[in-house]
Each structure stands twice: as structure tokens, then as C-alpha cells.
Design a protein around this motif. Sequence first.
Motif, PDB file in Angstrom:
ATOM      1  N   VAL A 205       0.899  -1.223  -0.077  1.00 17.06           N
ATOM      2  CA  VAL A 205       0.024  -0.082   0.137  1.00 17.06           C
ATOM      3  C   VAL A 205       0.783   1.233   0.075  1.00 17.06           C
ATOM      4  N   LEU A 206       1.808   1.420   0.928  1.00 25.32           N
ATOM      5  CA  LEU A 206       2.735   2.415   0.987  1.00 25.32           C
ATOM      6  C   LEU A 206       3.609   2.595  -0.250  1.00 25.32           C
ATOM      7  N   LYS A 207       3.958   1.600  -0.828  1.00 22.92           N
ATOM      8  CA  LYS A 207       4.589   1.768  -2.055  1.00 22.92           C
ATOM      9  C   LYS A 207       4.073   2.210  -3.330  1.00 22.92           C
ATOM     10  N   GLN A 214       5.533   9.667  -7.344  1.00 22.04           N
ATOM     11  CA  GLN A 214       6.453   9.858  -8.222  1.00 22.04           C
ATOM     12  C   GLN A 214       5.988  10.072  -9.665  1.00 22.04           C
ATOM     13  N   ALA A 215       5.075   9.596 -10.120  1.00 23.97           N
ATOM     14  CA  ALA A 215       4.367   9.727 -11.434  1.00 23.97           C
ATOM     15  C   ALA A 215       3.881  11.227 -11.614  1.00 23.97           C
ATOM     16  N   PRO A 286      11.750  15.621  -4.325  1.00 15.78           N
ATOM     17  CA  PRO A 286      11.800  14.671  -3.200  1.00 15.78           C
ATOM     18  C   PRO A 286      12.321  13.214  -4.097  1.00 15.78           C
ATOM     19  N   ASP A 287      13.194  12.460  -3.106  1.00 14.81           N
ATOM     20  CA  ASP A 287      13.831  11.383  -3.813  1.00 14.81           C
ATOM     21  C   ASP A 287      12.957  10.357  -3.466  1.00 14.81           C
ATOM     22  N   THR A 288      11.964   9.603  -4.264  1.00 20.18           N
ATOM     23  CA  THR A 288      10.999   8.581  -3.908  1.00 20.18           C
ATOM     24  C   THR A 288      11.761   7.349  -4.359  1.00 20.18           C
ATOM     25  N   ASP A 289      12.953   7.254  -4.851  1.00 24.12           N
ATOM     26  CA  ASP A 289      13.261   5.980  -5.343  1.00 24.12           C
ATOM     27  C   ASP A 289      13.818   4.995  -4.179  1.00 24.12           C
ATOM     28  N   GLN A 290      14.405   5.746  -3.294  1.00 22.51           N
ATOM     29  CA  GLN A 290      14.751   5.224  -2.070  1.00 22.51           C
ATOM     30  C   GLN A 290      13.849   4.349  -1.210  1.00 22.51           C
TER      31      GLN A 290
END
Length: 430
Positions: A205-207, A214-215, A286-290
Motif C-alpha cells: 500500500v505504501l509503495k 513519483q508519477a 523529493p527522492d522517492t526511489d529510495q
Amino acid sequence: MPEIGYQADPGVVTWGTLLAWVGEKNPDMQWPNSIDVFDRMRREDPQVKSVLRAVTLPILRTEWVLDGSGCRDEVTEHIARDLGVGIKGKPYVAPRRRKGRFSFKQFLRLALLQLVYGHSIFEQVYTIDASGLAHVHKLAWRPPRTIADFEVAKDGGLIAVKQHGTAGAPDVRIPVDRLVAFVHEREGANWVGESLLRAAYKMFVLKDRVLRIQALTAERNGLGLPVVISAEPPESDDFDKAVEWLDEQIKNGEDIAKQARAGDAAGVSLPYGADLKFVGVTGKLPDTDQAIRYYDEQIARAVLANFLNLGGNNSKGSYALSDVLGSFFTDSLNTIAEDVADVIDQHVIEDIVDLNWGPEEPAPRLVPAPIGERQQITAEVLKALIECRALIVDEPLRAYVRDRWGLPVEALLAGETVDAAETEAEEAAA
């Protein structure tokens, strides 16, 4: 010595009355709502799909054979033919036809859906041959979406399963003596079980939320925002006309900004002093990849598949660590395979033996080959085994070696054996 306590409310109860006993507080995870959620998880998320394949494919790939120790050959061969599996210690004889026959691989694949939904239910269907012996015609899967209720006894045992009726018909009741129920991590009277994905639900859910952010971040800030700056208003003593002129310029500028496009014939004409530019984000996005990588790691950790994340960007640990993590993972796969085999032994094999030969007849056991314990077969290994006389060079071994390394089949004359051909070859060489 009858039981004094109970695992379910005294008397026959249904699953609807047991929801409060399970302790699941999340409405999305309460059955049957959980079925839709788990379906969405395994179909939409690549990481969830990956870990499910990592769990199920090795179990499907391993060899399943019958151990007939202490059983009559007639009984073992009857069960082996019905299930389409080999017998331990004997060469496998493939059936002449597969059409319309029971497929053990397809049955096993559907049985492993207990890992997704928490349970996978089958109905036993038999046929009787001319000699009066019962054979497995099919183990018909009953999809989780069709299950309406579970009838549970006071001691926690399953009494029956109800399916939703079709086209306005009443529910269909299937008694337990016709059922084969695979339930993952069943506790007490909880015949719904617990999905392997339950612990990964929060991470999923969080992902999903972070992926949406991010999109949106890429959509809003990837190309910049077109901004039109109007020219200065002409000098005039009439304030109302000046305001009217500015409003018109702002409206025209807004239309230009909305229609701004790139292309071979694209362009814009502005009055003197006006300006058009694309303004991007100032500062750091914001860095969402990590965060996404972290959620993927936790999803894999829920099934002990941590090694799936080794080697990626910013990953911690080396490839050598995968051997340590992989041993825990293969141990869990062997445990799942043994649980599946135990259910098949009790509710498929022993039921066939009871129908044909009675409850006193010894029944063979289904044994899965250990996953992750096979050594790689090389020419050096074969040579060492032959030299120490652990292997005898015979026709089946020659055929296996030629097949494994893609070598041509030995050419023999009619009626000639391999040993005779070798003897003639040695004499010719001498």
C-alpha cells in the motif's frame, strides 16, 4: 476421554461467526474482502509477482515420487498411475496418453495458490473401472471467490464448505469427505488460513502511494510550466481602459500557455515587451526511489527472499551473502513442499486406498525431492563416481549422459547390445 475445551464456539458454527476470533482488524484483510486485495497485489506489483514465482516455481520444478516402502506393488502402481508420478527407485514410465487424464503439475500449481489466498479447496471426483476399482478422475479446484462459507466443528475440524449458487440457485454444500483443503498456516478453526502476502500488504500500500507521487512529480515537473509575461500597458490616463487591456493580455497569454507545444511547425508571436518561457522546479525534488526500494526489500523479506534485492542500486550486502540467505529460503520451500505432500497423503492417497482396499491397507507416501540440495553433475563428477564404483556404467547411464550433453544416440545393429558393440570396438582397435 472426550475433549473438554474447544477451538470454536460450542456446536456447529460458520466462518461468519468466527471472524471476531481470528483477530484481523483491517477490513481489507478480512475474508472475503482479502481475495480482491491479494489478486490486485499479485497482478499489479512486479516485486510481489517475483517473490511468488520464486516460491512456487522451485516447488513445481522439483521431482515428486511415491515411496512405496512397506506397501504392495499393486497399490503403489495404482496410485502412481492415477496421480501421474513416478515410483521411488524405479524408472519412470510415462502414460501413453495425457488427454483427459489427471495432471499432477496443474493440480500442484493450483494447490500452491494457498500461499496467495491462504487456502485452496478441491473436490474429489472418482471413476470406477470394469474391475470395480476407484480411480482419480480429477481433483476439481473450487476457486476462493466461489466459497460462501466454512462449516466448522467444536474441535476446529472442517465439516463442509459452501459455494455460492449460480443463476439464483441455492448454495452448494460439499462435505469434508469429498474435499481436499490446503490451508496455509492454519491455527485452530481458521480454515481461511493466512496468506503469504499478508505481512507484505502494508508495504504494498505504501509503495503504491509513493509510486503515484513519483508519477505526479514527473508529470508536473518533468517538462516545466509554460509562463507568459505580458507587455507593459500603454500610457493612459483612463484607469478602467488600462485594467481592461491588462485583463485581455492575461487571457491571451493564458491561451498561449495552454496551447504551447513542441514540433517542427510550432511557434508563437508575442507583442513587444512580452515573454514566454518554461519554468522548471527550483530546488531538489523529493527522492522517492529510495522509499520504493525499501518497500521492495520488505516485500521480499516477508517470504525470506532477501537475496532478490542484492546487486541493485544502493543495495547493501554482497553476492556471497546470497548463499547464506538462500539457505533459509530453500529450507522454507522444503517445508511448504512437505506440508503439501502431507495433505495429499492424508486426503488423496489414503482416501483412494480406503475406497479400494480398506483402511487397514498400507498406503504409499508422496515424497518431494529436496530443493536446493542437488549437486551439479559434471564429467569430472561422473568419472569420480565411476572410479570409486559408486556408479556402474550401463545402458541407462550412457543414455542419460548422451541426453544431458546433447550427444547423438548410439548407433547399434539390429539385435546388438551396447556391451557387444564395445567388445567389437575394442577388438578392432587392438
